[in-house]
Design an enzyme around this catalytic site. Sequence first.
Site, mmCIF file in Angstrom:
data_model
loop_
_atom_site.group_PDB
_atom_site.id
_atom_site.type_symbol
_atom_site.label_atom_id
_atom_site.label_comp_id
_atom_site.label_asym_id
_atom_site.label_seq_id
_atom_site.Cartn_x
_atom_site.Cartn_y
_atom_site.Cartn_z
ATOM 1 N N ARG A 16 0.796 -1.227 0.000
ATOM 2 C CA ARG A 16 0.000 0.000 0.000
ATOM 3 C C ARG A 16 0.832 1.282 0.000
ATOM 4 O O ARG A 16 0.314 2.369 -0.196
ATOM 5 C CB ARG A 16 -0.973 -0.005 1.195
ATOM 6 C CG ARG A 16 -2.198 -0.880 0.932
ATOM 7 C CD ARG A 16 -3.064 -0.990 2.156
ATOM 8 N NE ARG A 16 -2.499 -1.915 3.131
ATOM 9 C CZ ARG A 16 -2.895 -2.008 4.398
ATOM 10 N NH1 ARG A 16 -3.836 -1.206 4.849
ATOM 11 N NH2 ARG A 16 -2.342 -2.885 5.213
ATOM 12 N N GLU A 154 -7.403 -13.454 15.416
ATOM 13 C CA GLU A 154 -7.275 -12.510 14.309
ATOM 14 C C GLU A 154 -8.650 -12.013 13.878
ATOM 15 O O GLU A 154 -9.638 -12.754 13.948
ATOM 16 C CB GLU A 154 -6.560 -13.176 13.122
ATOM 17 C CG GLU A 154 -5.088 -13.390 13.360
ATOM 18 C CD GLU A 154 -4.375 -12.114 13.784
ATOM 19 O OE1 GLU A 154 -4.249 -11.197 12.973
ATOM 20 O OE2 GLU A 154 -3.963 -12.022 14.963
HETATM 21 C C1 UD1 Z 1 -0.475 -8.860 13.020
HETATM 22 C C2 UD1 Z 1 -1.024 -9.741 14.148
HETATM 23 C C3 UD1 Z 1 -2.233 -9.082 14.770
HETATM 24 C C4 UD1 Z 1 -1.877 -7.691 15.269
HETATM 25 C C5 UD1 Z 1 -1.249 -6.872 14.138
HETATM 26 C C6 UD1 Z 1 -0.739 -5.583 14.668
HETATM 27 C C7 UD1 Z 1 -0.535 -12.050 13.538
HETATM 28 C C8 UD1 Z 1 -1.056 -13.300 12.990
HETATM 29 N N1 UD1 Z 1 -1.353 -11.042 13.618
HETATM 30 O O1 UD1 Z 1 -1.469 -8.812 12.027
HETATM 31 O O2 UD1 Z 1 -2.713 -9.862 15.846
HETATM 32 O O3 UD1 Z 1 -2.999 -7.051 15.781
HETATM 33 O O4 UD1 Z 1 -0.157 -7.578 13.547
HETATM 34 O O5 UD1 Z 1 -0.298 -4.787 13.617
HETATM 35 O O6 UD1 Z 1 0.609 -12.001 13.923
HETATM 36 N N2 UD1 Z 1 5.816 -9.989 8.409
HETATM 37 C C9 UD1 Z 1 6.933 -10.660 8.013
HETATM 38 N N3 UD1 Z 1 6.809 -11.867 7.422
HETATM 39 C C10 UD1 Z 1 5.598 -12.460 7.243
HETATM 40 C C11 UD1 Z 1 4.459 -11.760 7.674
HETATM 41 C C12 UD1 Z 1 4.588 -10.537 8.268
HETATM 42 O O7 UD1 Z 1 8.045 -10.162 8.153
HETATM 43 O O8 UD1 Z 1 5.587 -13.583 6.696
HETATM 44 C C13 UD1 Z 1 5.960 -8.668 9.037
HETATM 45 C C14 UD1 Z 1 5.358 -7.570 8.186
HETATM 46 O O9 UD1 Z 1 6.327 -6.992 7.342
HETATM 47 C C15 UD1 Z 1 4.846 -6.583 9.220
HETATM 48 C C16 UD1 Z 1 4.552 -7.450 10.435
HETATM 49 O O10 UD1 Z 1 5.239 -8.668 10.243
HETATM 50 O O11 UD1 Z 1 5.819 -5.636 9.588
HETATM 51 C C17 UD1 Z 1 3.074 -7.690 10.629
HETATM 52 O O12 UD1 Z 1 2.570 -8.378 9.534
HETATM 53 P P1 UD1 Z 1 1.103 -8.117 9.017
HETATM 54 O O13 UD1 Z 1 0.854 -9.026 7.865
HETATM 55 O O14 UD1 Z 1 0.896 -6.681 8.796
HETATM 56 O O15 UD1 Z 1 0.242 -8.618 10.257
HETATM 57 P P2 UD1 Z 1 -1.263 -8.336 10.521
HETATM 58 O O16 UD1 Z 1 -2.059 -9.206 9.663
HETATM 59 O O17 UD1 Z 1 -1.507 -6.890 10.440
#
Ligand code: UD1
Length: 460
Positions: A16, A154
């Site tokens: 985004r 979630e």
């Molecule tokens: C996650 C949490 C959610 C929380 C939210 C807060 C989980 C399953 N959910 O959701 O409970 O309220 O964050 O913002 O953890 N990332 C990686 N590798 C991956 C996936 C994510 O490095 O494979 C990093 C992303 O770059 C990001 C962070 O982890 O900085 C969070 O990932 P995102 O996909 O935004 O999590 P949410 O679905 O928002």
Amino acid sequence: MQNLITVILAAGAGTRMKSDIAKVLHKICGQTLLSYVADAAKKAGSGEIIAVIGHQADQVRESVKDVTFVLQEEQLGTGHAVMQARPFLEGKTGTVLVLYGDTPLITAETLGKAYETHLRDRNQVTVITARVSDPTGYGRIIRDGEGRISSIVEHKDATDEQRAINEINSGMYFFEVPALLRALEGLKNDNSQGEYYLTDTIEAILSDNGSAGAYLVDDSSEILGINDRIQLAEAEKIMRNRIIHEHMRNGVTFILPETSVIGPNVKIGRDTVIYPGTLLEGSTRIGERCIVGPYSRVLDSVVCDDVHIMNSVILESEIGSKTKVGPFAYMRPGCRIGSNVKIGDFVEVKKSEIGDNTKVSHLTYIGDALVGKNVNMGCGVVVVNYDGVKKHQTVVGDYAFVGCNVNLVSPVEVKPHSYIAAGSTITDEVPEYSLAIARSRQTIISDWVKRKGLDKKSKD
Ligand code: UD1
Ligand code: CA
């Protein structure tokens, strides 16, 4: 304090942002999002910092020092991201702090308090939570009958009843290393998104007879994650106010503070006044009783006490006390300006030294020069430092007087106490106490206008 390791999740694409730059490398107040997170972790007592990277990994790797990187080739969820750091955690005791690279507003103070709670309560995991008015999209904190955290659900997997809960998961946690490693072992991706959720480790730890706790932050803006440019601007506004308020508490005046941006590592002395539209960036240090601005930018520079800088740009330079700069001066990297110097309007200085009490008042270029003390550089002086192939150095001795519109063709030396007549182009050394004139003498051709028939009056 026991050993604390931080794992920063920063592999996501940041779609985004609509950007070719990795999300965590976008900046607020002049520093990358990732650098704020790493600094907060360090200040909270973390030794090793590991960043899990994926998208635009090479850019991210080059952006910060003192961080170990691990690659998550495919982004299969937050749990999967933490699994990539396993080689650094295996066989260790102590605590792991999990943070996100796109959550720059978290403070070392909050992390410190949450860590204390984690250690005091002897938790295997402590989740940092927040109460927010709109919890849409976040994981919800589920508590048992006694108010203890029992799981995180979630948004996409939550029931309507669970969605009504406004305590959310920040995504930041303290884990005991062995408990985390055991919980990661059993993680599955049987959820609506087909991802390995780090949030599932809470239930896993509890069913392993571990204890889980939640630390509720006072100020929910600290957990603000950045997903788009609007949130980037919101985060910058919060950070900007935080930084400027701190300077105000330390005795710095800001006029129209909402128009200035001060970097997190900038230092400003008391009774300095910052006028509107001022950017102070990088490792800049400003002394006491200075006036900076309006509309000035100072990057990675040291400015001593009682200096005035008006409508000017100063990059990687040093400025002595009581010196006045501007309006509209441009100081490029590598300048060392003495005390009580004047660098006036439309003066550009590059990689040069200028001694105490010297005046360079208007319309001048000084490049690759050593200018002494008490020198006067007249209006329009140009140091001709470039011959088209190489840069050369010019030296101007103490008490020299360089007249208006003089070219100093480098390399050349103007010895102390000498004078140079206006309009001279100087190519050879000017000896001490001498006057150099290097221009053709004026010639008068009498009645030339009349003889040419150019006399306007006689035509009336
Ligand atoms: C996650 C949490 C959610 C929380 C939210 C807060 C989980 C399953 N959910 O959701 O409970 O309220 O964050 O913002 O953890 N990332 C990686 N590798 C991956 C996936 C994510 O490095 O494979 C990093 C992303 O770059 C990001 C962070 O982890 O900085 C969070 O990932 P995102 O996909 O935004 O999590 P949410 O679905 O928002
Ligand atoms: Ca997110």
